[in-house]
Design an enzyme around this catalytic site. Structure first.
Site, PDB file in Angstrom:
ATOM      1  N   THR A  18       0.819  -1.211   0.000  1.00  0.00           N
ATOM      2  CA  THR A  18       0.000   0.000   0.000  1.00  0.00           C
ATOM      3  C   THR A  18       0.850   1.256   0.000  1.00  0.00           C
ATOM      4  OG1 THR A  18      -0.103  -0.074   2.417  1.00  0.00           O
ATOM      5  CG2 THR A  18      -1.883  -1.146   1.202  1.00  0.00           C
ATOM      6  N   SER A 115       8.817   5.584   5.005  1.00  0.00           N
ATOM      7  CA  SER A 115       7.853   6.222   5.902  1.00  0.00           C
ATOM      8  C   SER A 115       8.340   6.227   7.347  1.00  0.00           C
ATOM      9  CB  SER A 115       6.484   5.552   5.777  1.00  0.00           C
ATOM     10  OG  SER A 115       5.513   6.253   6.507  1.00  0.00           O
ATOM     11  N   HIS A 116       7.633   5.535   8.228  1.00  0.00           N
ATOM     12  CA  HIS A 116       7.926   5.564   9.658  1.00  0.00           C
ATOM     13  C   HIS A 116       8.869   4.442  10.088  1.00  0.00           C
ATOM     14  CE1 HIS A 116       4.564   2.978   8.750  1.00  0.00           C
ATOM     15  NE2 HIS A 116       4.759   2.325   9.865  1.00  0.00           N
ATOM     16  N   ASP A 279       6.644  11.926  11.205  1.00  0.00           N
ATOM     17  CA  ASP A 279       7.418  10.714  10.955  1.00  0.00           C
ATOM     18  C   ASP A 279       8.503  10.927   9.913  1.00  0.00           C
ATOM     19  OD1 ASP A 279       5.684  10.956   8.773  1.00  0.00           O
ATOM     20  OD2 ASP A 279       5.637   8.792   8.437  1.00  0.00           O
ATOM     21  N   ASP A 281       8.871  10.574   6.587  1.00  0.00           N
ATOM     22  CA  ASP A 281       8.640  11.332   5.357  1.00  0.00           C
ATOM     23  C   ASP A 281       7.627  12.454   5.520  1.00  0.00           C
ATOM     24  OD1 ASP A 281       6.493   9.547   5.637  1.00  0.00           O
ATOM     25  OD2 ASP A 281       6.168   9.432   3.484  1.00  0.00           O
ATOM     26  N   ASP A 283       4.358  12.539   6.630  1.00  0.00           N
ATOM     27  CA  ASP A 283       2.926  12.440   6.350  1.00  0.00           C
ATOM     28  C   ASP A 283       2.092  12.015   7.556  1.00  0.00           C
ATOM     29  OD1 ASP A 283       3.656   9.774   6.481  1.00  0.00           O
ATOM     30  OD2 ASP A 283       2.918   9.236   4.489  1.00  0.00           O
ATOM     31  N   ARG A 284       2.730  11.732   8.690  1.00  0.00           N
ATOM     32  CA  ARG A 284       1.978  11.346   9.888  1.00  0.00           C
ATOM     33  C   ARG A 284       2.145  12.398  10.975  1.00  0.00           C
ATOM     34  NH1 ARG A 284       1.855   4.862  10.459  1.00  0.00           N
ATOM     35  NH2 ARG A 284       1.949   4.366   8.243  1.00  0.00           N
ATOM     36  N   GLU A 365      -6.681   8.373   9.073  1.00  0.00           N
ATOM     37  CA  GLU A 365      -6.424   6.985   9.418  1.00  0.00           C
ATOM     38  C   GLU A 365      -5.961   6.910  10.866  1.00  0.00           C
ATOM     39  OE1 GLU A 365      -5.002   5.124   5.149  1.00  0.00           O
ATOM     40  OE2 GLU A 365      -3.475   5.775   6.570  1.00  0.00           O
ATOM     41  N   LYS A 378      -1.617  12.179   3.067  1.00  0.00           N
ATOM     42  CA  LYS A 378      -1.742  12.697   4.422  1.00  0.00           C
ATOM     43  C   LYS A 378      -0.607  13.679   4.672  1.00  0.00           C
ATOM     44  CE  LYS A 378       0.031   8.189   6.018  1.00  0.00           C
ATOM     45  NZ  LYS A 378      -0.312   7.350   4.845  1.00  0.00           N
TER      46      LYS A 378
END
Length: 545
Positions: A18, A115-116, A279, A281, A283-284, A365, A378
């Protein structure tokens, strides 16, 4: 400029999930591994675009970022790409990349991030592709990339002089133009168009204090520019602001476990008014107040209920979307506003369809991701700015804002338990065992709550009628409470099982109970029904949020 055609072996393990292809750094360092996947990406993108590609390129600064950028530029030049827009020093947050794709009307973008996930030589690396709307590539695209990566036997590359990524401006490489841009400027200007920067400046002038933890990841330069320079937060309000290839030896995941020092400060004796983190990149997000942790589900609901206080959303919301595991707190806000709240599978690409069709404005999310139709990803810092905007207008604390929301809409007690690094067969066995029992769970009790039924979540996209199955198992209670189980695809070793527990409470006298005590009966029922300990050997989750 000579173009080299290099033999390579097909890689059958390059199946994007995903969030793109994520593997250990050692896997990406195999001969021709990056080249194979990039060639598959470029071939697929060129086939779907129908013309020369123009791309955004950048990443979160993790280990391999610079090396991978050099490979992508050499291959872009050899494959007829006409323009690549790169963030200075190779840095570009995922939200900023999405905005650049949309603003420049480019074909898409290659984002280098896991990502994270942790970074460094022993950590993880990732490559993902965002399409022309700025959002993650849909499943049909990623399936085509995987098929191509498993079939190609050669890739195209050319030897180039290194592009000076530290200098803004354009460089010509044959037919390819490489443009190095300020990674922060365009995104920061977009934020000024959405939020009341004057009101937030006044808030800081009145003595408001915040602490933002960039976790040695990509958002450090963005946060310093916006919070300290443009809004006037005190110098030092942004900590761990220098992007690092190994994220300072930490885990760039903004949650209660991995942002421990920030949590300790916000629950300490001299806590600032607002705490936040993002995070790897960008996006969180995680939102904290003095002595207060705001769950991502509550954050989405609070933003939706107060959206009219931000200039960019003062006209109202077209709709709200949330991933299935996210609590139903936003559903009650949507009902009050007279708009639809869509329940989708996990994955931001599902929100993109709804936003492109004009059906939703805000999305969220439970995995600490929140965003809106300003881009198609996000956006961690966007969420923090939205909270600041609301606090500047309401002039109350984070805790007061959350309490008032619960009094008006009720509270969704909520927790997520992650069981990481489980052998794949064991994780599959847990899910299969629960799936086998779905039809027999009605009438079972978890404390005072009675099971209404259970099912496996399937999704039919209301825009294009596409069908997604296998999205998670749900145990549903008569009062709206839930247990959700799903196997996550974001890890790189073994499997990750995620369990979600949600207890709905609308009694005004029961809004400040101990969440663990409220959710304990649900957790006990899940452990018994799924035979979790027996099948995985784990007696406790790896991470609780």
């Amino acid at each position: 400029m000579s173009i080299l055609t290099v033999p390579t072996q097909p890689y059958t393990d390059q199946v994007p999930g995903t969030s793109g292809l994520r593997k250990r750094v050692g896997t990406f360092r195999q001969p021709n591994y990056i080249e194979n996947f990039v060639q598959a990406l470029l071939d697929t993108a060129a086939q779907q675009s129908g013309g020369p590609l123009a791309l955004v390129l950048g990443g979160d600064g993790r280990y391999l970022n610079r090396e991978a950028i050099a490979v992508v530029l050499q291959m872009a030049a050899a494959n007829g790409v006409r323009r690549v827009v790169v963030g200075r020093d190779g840095i570009l947050s995922t939200p900023a990349a999405s905005h650049l794709i949309r603003k420049r009307e480019l074909s898409g973008g290659i984002i280098l991030s896991a990502s994270h996930n942790p970074g460094g030589p022993e950590g993880d690396f990732g490559i993902k592709y965002n399409i022309g709307n700025g959002g993650p590539a849909p499943e049909a695209f990623t399936a085509a990339v995987a098929a191509r990566a498993a079939a190609i036997t050669q890739y195209r590359r050319t030897e180039l002089e290194p592009v000076p990524l530290d200098r803004l401006g354009e460089t010509r490489l044959g037919e390819l133009t490489v443009e190095v841009v300020d990674p922060v400027a365009d995104w920061a200007s977009l934020m000024e168009s959405l939020f009341d920067f004057d009101g937030m400046r006044d808030l800081f002038r009145q003595g408001f204090r915040m602490r933002f933890d960039a976790m040695h990841a990509v958002t450090g330069p963005y946060a310093r520019e916006v919070f300290e320079r443009r809004l006037g937060a005190s110098p030092g309000s942004v900590v761990n602001a220098e992007p690092s290839p190994d994220f300072g030896g930490g885990h760039p995941d903004p949650n209660l476990a991995h942002a421990e020092s920030l949590v300790r400060e916000l629950f300490g004796p001299d806590a600032p008014d607002l705490g936040a983190a993002s995070d790897g990149d960008g996006d969180r997000n995680m939102i904290l107040g003095r002595g207060t942790f705001v769950t991502p589900s509550d954050s989405l609901a609070v933003l939706a209920a107060n959206a009219g206080l931000a200039p960019g959303y003062s006209w109202g919301l077209a709709g709200i979307a949330r991933s299935m595991p996210t609590s139903s707190a936003a559903d009650r806000v949507a009902e009050r506003l007279g708009i639809t709240c869509y329940e989708t599978p996990t994955g931001w690409k599902f929100f993109g369809n709804l936003m492109d069709a004009g059906r939703v404005t805000l999305c969220g999310e439970e995995s600490f991701g929140t965003g809106s139709n300003h881009i198609r990803e996000k956006d961690g810092l966007w969420a923090v700015l939205f909270w600041l905007n609301i606090l500047a207008r309401r002039r109350i604390s984070v805790a007061q804002l959350v309490q008032e929301h619960w009094q008006e809409y009720g509270r969704n007690y909520y927790a997520r338990h992650d069981y990481e690094g489980i052998p794949v067969e064991a994780a599959r066995g847990v899910m299969d065992h629960l799936r086998w029992q779905l039809t027999s769970l009605a009438g079972r009790r978890a404390g005072e709550r009675e099971v209404k039924g259970a099912d496996e979540f399937v999704y039919v996209d209301p825009v294009d009628q596409s069908f997604s199955s296998g999205q998670g198992l749900r145990v549903l209670f008569h009062d709206g409470s839930r247990i959700v189980a799903r196997q996550s695809g974001t890890g790189t070793v073994g499997a990750t099982l995620r369990l979600y527990f949600e207890a709905v409470e609308t009694d005004p006298d029961r809004l400040n109970l101990n969440p663990r005590e409220v959710l304990a009966p649900l957790m006990s029922l899940a452990g018994d029904v799924m035979e979790l300990s027996a099948r995985t050997g784990m007696t406790a989750p790896t991470v609780e949020t």
